[in-house]
Scaffold this active site. Structure first.
Site, short mmCIF file in Angstrom:
data_model
loop_
_atom_site.label_atom_id
_atom_site.label_comp_id
_atom_site.label_asym_id
_atom_site.label_seq_id
_atom_site.Cartn_x
_atom_site.Cartn_y
_atom_site.Cartn_z
N HIS A 134 147.29 -18.26 121.80
CA HIS A 134 148.68 -18.60 121.44
C HIS A 134 149.65 -17.54 121.96
O HIS A 134 150.63 -17.85 122.64
CB HIS A 134 148.78 -18.74 119.93
CG HIS A 134 150.16 -19.05 119.43
ND1 HIS A 134 150.57 -20.33 119.11
CD2 HIS A 134 151.24 -18.26 119.22
CE1 HIS A 134 151.83 -20.30 118.72
NE2 HIS A 134 152.28 -19.05 118.77
N GLU A 135 149.37 -16.28 121.67
CA GLU A 135 150.29 -15.20 122.09
C GLU A 135 150.30 -15.07 123.62
O GLU A 135 151.37 -14.89 124.22
CB GLU A 135 149.92 -13.87 121.43
CG GLU A 135 150.07 -13.84 119.91
CD GLU A 135 151.44 -14.28 119.39
OE1 GLU A 135 152.43 -14.14 120.12
OE2 GLU A 135 151.51 -14.77 118.26
N HIS A 138 152.56 -17.55 125.20
CA HIS A 138 153.98 -17.15 125.24
C HIS A 138 154.28 -16.28 126.46
O HIS A 138 155.34 -16.39 127.06
CB HIS A 138 154.35 -16.35 123.99
CG HIS A 138 154.53 -17.19 122.76
ND1 HIS A 138 155.22 -18.38 122.75
CD2 HIS A 138 154.11 -16.99 121.47
CE1 HIS A 138 155.22 -18.88 121.51
NE2 HIS A 138 154.54 -18.06 120.72
N CYS A 150 148.15 -28.71 118.80
CA CYS A 150 148.25 -27.88 120.02
C CYS A 150 148.16 -26.41 119.62
O CYS A 150 148.70 -25.98 118.61
CB CYS A 150 149.57 -28.16 120.72
SG CYS A 150 149.88 -27.10 122.15
N CYS A 169 147.99 -28.93 124.26
CA CYS A 169 148.26 -30.37 124.44
C CYS A 169 148.54 -30.61 125.93
O CYS A 169 148.72 -29.65 126.69
CB CYS A 169 149.43 -30.80 123.57
SG CYS A 169 151.03 -30.20 124.16
N CYS A 172 151.87 -28.93 127.17
CA CYS A 172 151.82 -27.47 127.35
C CYS A 172 150.91 -27.08 128.51
O CYS A 172 151.16 -26.12 129.22
CB CYS A 172 151.36 -26.78 126.07
SG CYS A 172 152.58 -26.89 124.75
ZN LIG Z 1 154.17 -18.24 118.62
ZN LIG Z 2 151.68 -28.25 123.09
#
Ligand SMILES: [Zn+2]
Ligand SMILES: [Zn+2]
Length: 194
Positions: A134-135, A138, A150, A169, A172
């Protein structure tokens, strides 16, 4: 995914962190981003980020220090720490990232919530790997996603972390592919002009 073979994503233990985590983290990174990883500790002391009133560590200055410490071959650097992180507007964060930048960090401090670690290692590793992806997402310019399955979905609680999948997803994933292409092309341009 288009990757730059000479580059890697650096996993950097910050302060104390459990070295058992590096394998599941590395696998998660390779699966989503395709990059090889290396573990490089840059600094152990995080007292510079401590807020004595909150007794927590401000993640933003740690990110800045990680970014400066990372070698040129590191396309991204992810810090792994067991201290409790915060940013001033929130009570705590599972992690923080420079959007479109080089550095991000996660804290394992709250990721064992509700688990009996000796028996639930698997769930713990999954949570850690999800937060890492996740990080890092970004840093590849991905924003929060409305799709709660997601991996880029914003998690308010550990339940949200468990609920989301370990995948991006389709939307993304396309954005990530575009960004990785852009990085590959701009690095070729730099190579041509030198
Ligand atoms: Zn975040
Ligand atoms: Zn997504």
């Amino acid at each position: 995914m288009i990757t730059l073979p000479e580059h890697s994503i650096v996993i950097s233990p910050v302060g104390t962190s459990d070295s058992e985590l590096f394998e599941p983290i590395s696998m998660g990174i390779k699966r989503i981003f395709g990059y090889k990883t290396e573990v490089i500790p840059f600094f152990k002391d995080v007292s510079f980020a401590l807020d004595p009133k909150r007794k927590q560590y401000h993640s933003t200055p740690i990110l800045e220090k990680l970014e400066k410490a990372a070698p040129v071959r590191a396309i991204k650097v992810i810090g792994i720490t067991s201290v409790d992180l915060f940013i001033p507007i929130l009570t705590h964060v599972y992690g923080e990232a420079q959007i479109g930048g080089a550095a991000c960090i996660i804290s394992t401090h709250r990721l064992a919530e509700g688990l009996f670690l000796a028996a639930d290692k698997d769930t713990y590793y999954k949570r850690v790997a999800k937060e890492v992806v996740h990080e890092l997402g970004h840093t590849f310019k991905l924003r929060h996603c409305k799709d709660n399955a997601c991996i880029m979905h914003y998690c308010r609680s550990i339940k949200d972390v468990d609920r989301k999948s370990k995948q991006l997803c389709r939307y993304c994933k396309t954005l990530l592919e575009d960004e990785m292409k852009r990085i590959a092309v701009s690095s070729e341009l730099i190579a041509d002009s030198s």
